[in-house]
Design an enzyme around this catalytic site. Structure first.
Site, PDB file in Angstrom:
ATOM      1  N   ASN A 181       0.529  67.025   6.534  1.00 13.60           N
ATOM      2  CA  ASN A 181      -0.326  66.920   5.361  1.00 13.60           C
ATOM      3  C   ASN A 181      -0.466  65.469   4.916  1.00 13.60           C
ATOM      4  O   ASN A 181      -0.695  64.596   5.737  1.00 13.60           O
ATOM      5  CB  ASN A 181       0.187  67.844   4.245  1.00 13.60           C
ATOM      6  CG  ASN A 181      -0.923  68.720   3.697  1.00 13.60           C
ATOM      7  OD1 ASN A 181      -2.026  68.254   3.436  1.00 13.60           O
ATOM      8  ND2 ASN A 181      -0.640  70.002   3.530  1.00 13.60           N
ATOM      9  N   ASP A 199       1.593  68.518  -0.919  1.00 10.60           N
ATOM     10  CA  ASP A 199       0.341  68.672  -0.179  1.00 10.60           C
ATOM     11  C   ASP A 199      -0.251  67.291   0.085  1.00 10.60           C
ATOM     12  O   ASP A 199       0.313  66.508   0.826  1.00 10.60           O
ATOM     13  CB  ASP A 199      -0.605  69.580  -0.977  1.00 10.60           C
ATOM     14  CG  ASP A 199      -1.719  70.168  -0.140  1.00 10.60           C
ATOM     15  OD1 ASP A 199      -2.143  69.525   0.834  1.00 10.60           O
ATOM     16  OD2 ASP A 199      -2.200  71.275  -0.474  1.00 10.60           O
TER      17      ASP A 199
END
Length: 307
Positions: free
Chosen positions: A151, A199
């Site tokens: 990510n 994230d």
């Protein structure tokens, strides 16, 4: 610890908004809707974002990056696609075979203009996802091959430290990085986020990371020593990614998702999937552009700096 509140910035709601990128030379904001297979191009209007253009793809879209002349490099579901200024498209490189149960995910441009892109599993998690780098000569370097879900990416202001996220391992990694040669050091855990899923992320002009915590409706500011020193509260649980934008690089843009939320969750968080903006009192470094090759002209001068 400082706390900031984010406000709704977009009228549209996206399935899985991700990867905001500020294109300073053209004064535009780009981001993707992964699940809806789209690149969005918009502009800032105070504390709102107006969508001006939508580029649709078959399948998912993981990330978008900008070249100095305005061309776009898009991480489509399995391949990198170049979008010319006239809108024509060409495949640059296929990174995932049709029968592989994965897709391209988050990507970023490094301080030297190379594009890095990671993968995400589309089936059972096998901890064999990867992070790759596209080199100027067209070859590909694999930095990691043992990830649960590759990510967010970021670099320190001097480019000497690279940060990367493995969402499923709840960790932000750090390693030495040489932008001139591309040499990388061994990775080590920089910070772990056990109460949510790290994230996307970006870095500010003071070398603090801003990490979107999926499932928590938060973005956390992490000091160079790994301490959480500020939090942005977002009224949408699926906070996905962040970027500094605007002429002064002081507009903090947050993307969110609405994917797989129940009717009850959508009723509780009706702005899920929209873009948000926060004023966090710091600004970001100048945007990085993809280097299209040694024969290309230098990036335009006068790109805004942090003030």
């Amino acid at each position: 610890m400082k706390t900031f509140d984010a406000v709704v910035a977009s009228a549209e709601r996206f399935v899985l908004g991700e990867g905001p990128v500020w294109d300073a030379a053209r004064g535009r904001l780009l981001w993707v809707d992964i699940e809806d297979g789209a690149v969005l191009i918009g502009r800032l209007d105070g504390d709102s974002v107006q969508v001006d253009q939508r580029l649709d793809f078959d399948g998912t879209v993981g990330a978008v990056a900008v070249a100095d002349d305005g061309q776009l490099l898009v991480a489509a579901q399995r391949e990198l696609v170049l979008i010319e200024l006239d809108g024509s498209r060409s495949e640059v490189l296929r990174l995932i075979a049709d029968d592989e149960p994965r897709r391209l995910n988050d990507g970023q441009t490094d301080p030297a203009g190379r594009f890095l892109i990671g993968s995400c599993p589309k089936a059972e998690r096998m901890n064999d996802e990867w992070l790759k780098r596209l080199e100027p000569d067209g070859t590909v370097t694999t930095l990691d091959s043992d990830l649960g879900l590759s990510n967010g990416l970021a670099w320190s202001g001097d480019g000497s430290r690279m940060f990367s996220i493995d969402t499923f391992e709840h960790v932000v990694w750090v390693r030495d990085y040489d932008p001139a040669t591309g040499a990388v050091g061994e990775r080590a855990a920089f910070v772990r986020i056990e109460d949510g899923y790290p994230d996307g992320m970006c870095i500010d002009a003071e070398d603090h990371l801003w990490v979107a915590v999926y499932g928590r409706g938060e973005v956390r500011r992490v000091s160079p020593e790994g301490e959480v020193v500020a939090v942005v509260k977002v009224p949408a649980p699926q906070t996905t990614s962040v970027a500094f934008a605007g002429p002064g690089l002081d507009t903090f843009v947050i993307t969110t998702g609405s994917v797989e939320l129940s009717e009850g969750e959508l009723a509780e968080f009706p702005d899920s999937g929209r873009l948000f903006i926060a004023r966090v009192g710091v600004c970001g470094p100048p945007s990085r552009l993809i280097d299209p090759g040694p024969s290309a002209p230098p990036p335009p001068k006068g790109e805004p700096s942090c003030t």
